[in-house]
Scaffold this motif. Structure first.
Motif, PDB file in Angstrom:
ATOM      1  N   ALA A  19      17.306 -47.987  71.005  1.00  0.00           N
ATOM      2  CA  ALA A  19      16.205 -48.144  71.946  1.00  0.00           C
ATOM      3  C   ALA A  19      15.605 -49.541  71.877  1.00  0.00           C
ATOM      4  O   ALA A  19      15.232 -50.117  72.913  1.00  0.00           O
ATOM      5  CB  ALA A  19      15.130 -47.094  71.668  1.00  0.00           C
ATOM      6  N   THR A  20      15.525 -50.126  70.685  1.00  0.00           N
ATOM      7  CA  THR A  20      14.958 -51.471  70.536  1.00  0.00           C
ATOM      8  C   THR A  20      15.851 -52.519  71.183  1.00  0.00           C
ATOM      9  O   THR A  20      15.375 -53.386  71.938  1.00  0.00           O
ATOM     10  CB  THR A  20      14.757 -51.803  69.053  1.00  0.00           C
ATOM     11  N   LEU A  21      17.162 -52.449  70.913  1.00  0.00           N
ATOM     12  CA  LEU A  21      18.087 -53.410  71.520  1.00  0.00           C
ATOM     13  C   LEU A  21      18.123 -53.257  73.034  1.00  0.00           C
ATOM     14  O   LEU A  21      18.150 -54.258  73.768  1.00  0.00           O
ATOM     15  CB  LEU A  21      19.484 -53.241  70.935  1.00  0.00           C
ATOM     16  N   SER A  22      18.140 -52.017  73.517  1.00  0.00           N
ATOM     17  CA  SER A  22      18.162 -51.788  74.963  1.00  0.00           C
ATOM     18  C   SER A  22      16.896 -52.332  75.613  1.00  0.00           C
ATOM     19  O   SER A  22      16.958 -52.978  76.672  1.00  0.00           O
ATOM     20  CB  SER A  22      18.301 -50.293  75.251  1.00  0.00           C
ATOM     21  N   THR A  23      15.759 -52.102  74.993  1.00  0.00           N
ATOM     22  CA  THR A  23      14.494 -52.581  75.539  1.00  0.00           C
ATOM     23  C   THR A  23      14.451 -54.104  75.567  1.00  0.00           C
ATOM     24  O   THR A  23      14.048 -54.712  76.568  1.00  0.00           O
ATOM     25  CB  THR A  23      13.320 -52.043  74.705  1.00  0.00           C
ATOM     26  N   PHE A  24      14.881 -54.729  74.474  1.00  0.00           N
ATOM     27  CA  PHE A  24      14.904 -56.193  74.420  1.00  0.00           C
ATOM     28  C   PHE A  24      15.831 -56.756  75.492  1.00  0.00           C
ATOM     29  O   PHE A  24      15.488 -57.724  76.193  1.00  0.00           O
ATOM     30  CB  PHE A  24      15.365 -56.649  73.031  1.00  0.00           C
ATOM     31  N   GLY A  25      17.016 -56.157  75.652  1.00  0.00           N
ATOM     32  CA  GLY A  25      17.964 -56.634  76.655  1.00  0.00           C
ATOM     33  C   GLY A  25      17.432 -56.486  78.071  1.00  0.00           C
ATOM     34  O   GLY A  25      17.577 -57.400  78.893  1.00  0.00           O
ATOM     35  N   VAL A  66      25.186 -51.445  75.217  1.00  0.00           N
ATOM     36  CA  VAL A  66      25.660 -52.391  76.244  1.00  0.00           C
ATOM     37  C   VAL A  66      25.423 -51.884  77.671  1.00  0.00           C
ATOM     38  O   VAL A  66      24.921 -52.644  78.518  1.00  0.00           O
ATOM     39  CB  VAL A  66      27.151 -52.723  76.019  1.00  0.00           C
ATOM     40  N   PRO A  67      25.746 -50.614  78.012  1.00  0.00           N
ATOM     41  CA  PRO A  67      25.524 -50.184  79.405  1.00  0.00           C
ATOM     42  C   PRO A  67      24.058 -50.144  79.815  1.00  0.00           C
ATOM     43  O   PRO A  67      23.758 -50.045  81.013  1.00  0.00           O
ATOM     44  CB  PRO A  67      26.128 -48.763  79.422  1.00  0.00           C
ATOM     45  N   SER A  68      23.144 -50.224  78.875  1.00  0.00           N
ATOM     46  CA  SER A  68      21.714 -50.110  79.208  1.00  0.00           C
ATOM     47  C   SER A  68      20.966 -51.425  79.053  1.00  0.00           C
ATOM     48  O   SER A  68      19.739 -51.428  78.948  1.00  0.00           O
ATOM     49  CB  SER A  68      21.062 -49.052  78.308  1.00  0.00           C
ATOM     50  N   LEU A  69      21.686 -52.555  79.061  1.00  0.00           N
ATOM     51  CA  LEU A  69      21.036 -53.844  78.844  1.00  0.00           C
ATOM     52  C   LEU A  69      20.373 -54.413  80.095  1.00  0.00           C
ATOM     53  O   LEU A  69      19.784 -55.490  80.031  1.00  0.00           O
ATOM     54  CB  LEU A  69      22.052 -54.861  78.295  1.00  0.00           C
ATOM     55  N   ASN A  70      20.485 -53.726  81.211  1.00  0.00           N
ATOM     56  CA  ASN A  70      19.773 -54.163  82.418  1.00  0.00           C
ATOM     57  C   ASN A  70      19.351 -52.948  83.216  1.00  0.00           C
ATOM     58  O   ASN A  70      19.903 -51.860  83.053  1.00  0.00           O
ATOM     59  CB  ASN A  70      20.655 -55.077  83.280  1.00  0.00           C
ATOM     60  N   SER A  71      18.363 -53.127  84.047  1.00  0.00           N
ATOM     61  CA  SER A  71      17.776 -52.012  84.782  1.00  0.00           C
ATOM     62  C   SER A  71      17.300 -52.495  86.142  1.00  0.00           C
ATOM     63  O   SER A  71      16.625 -53.522  86.246  1.00  0.00           O
ATOM     64  CB  SER A  71      16.612 -51.414  83.987  1.00  0.00           C
TER      65      SER A  71
END
Length: 273
Positions: free
Chosen positions: A74-80, A140-145
């Motif tokens: 969750a932290t890496l995804s949020t940062f990305g 990786v699949p959640s690094l942008n939104s």
């Protein structure tokens, strides 16, 4: 006098609505601390306090490794999402290039598509990359939104172009303008994106169930779901509720501390084209 009565009635309704939302959480926490034989008759008042449900849950499943995995992902995804979303939002808000509006509306269109449409293609990609049963398949699949891009674009649209022109005159590049000059001016939007992204990643169950099979790599929602429906909880309601409390607690704490920024951003973010 009539105005005062209306005001009292209005606040009474708000209080009733708040209690109706809060009571299920209160009961869940209270039940997780109540002996198993007393949960069926539990009301508002505690009927004995015990921590055996939490100790039983820790003995049955590797909850701490799952907690670490969830925090890490969750932290890496949020940062990305914050970094890449703000970069994309800046390009759509402040840069002039051919097809900019078409790209923006295409991104908005993707928000209407259900996640299940891209589920199989994403899984095939994870298999081809040999990322199945790795945390990379979750990060990786959640690094942008698309939502983050939209929110950042709207936030950057409210910032005067003169500020960016002045920064460029001083020799600042686009990345320095985004992270050192514009970010301090859109703190509520950053926190809003951070909260929503963290919550989405933290609560995700379907995608981890598809790409993660090793117990040591499972996230908390995935492990708790399998624990609750897979029989390892031995039909003990208190143990299930204890795992649910641990799962919800980080999100509740984060929202309590950051709700001011969240509300401020959602109230001030209008849609501009």
């Amino acid at each position: 006098m009539v105005r005062k009565i209306k005001k009292i009635g209005f606040y009474a309704l708000l209080l009733l609505a708040a209690l109706s939302f809060l009571y299920p959480f209160y009961w869940m926490i209270l039940a997780s601390l109540t002996p198993e034989q007393n949960i069926g008759t539990l009301g508002i008042v505690p009927q004995g306090i015990t921590f055996e449900h939490y100790t039983g849950m820790i003995e049955k499943i590797p909850i701490w490794s799952a907690l670490f995995n969830s925090v890490f992902v969750a932290t890496l995804s949020t940062f990305g999402v914050i970094v890449f979303g703000s970069m994309t939002g800046y390009a759509l808000a402040k840069m002039r290039f051919k097809g900019r509006n078409l790209l923006f509306y295409t991104i908005i269109f993707t928000m209407t598509l259900p996640f299940q449409i891209t589920l199989i293609p994403n899984y095939i990609l994870m298999v081809n990359f040999h990322w199945v049963d790795t945390l990379a398949a979750l990060v990786v699949p959640s690094l942008n939104s698309a939502f983050a891009i939209l929110l950042f674009r709207q936030a950057f649209m409210t910032i005067p172009d003169d500020l960016i022109h002045a920064a460029k005159v001083d020799g600042c590049g686009d990345l320095r303008i985004i992270f050192q000059i514009l970010w301090p001016n859109i703190i509520p939007s950053i926190i809003t994106v951070g909260i929503l992204t963290f919550m989405t990643s933290w609560n995700d169950v379907l995608w981890p169930l598809i790409v993660i099979r090793e117990e040591g790599l499972m996230t908390m929602p995935q492990l708790v779901t399998l624990f609750a429906v897979g029989g390892r909880s031995e039909a003990q309601l208190g143990v299930k509720l204890a795992s649910a409390v641990l799962l919800a607690l980080p999100i509740i704490i984060a929202y309590l501390f950051l709700q001011k920024y969240f509300i401020q951003s959602m109230a001030s973010s209008g849609i501009k084209s």
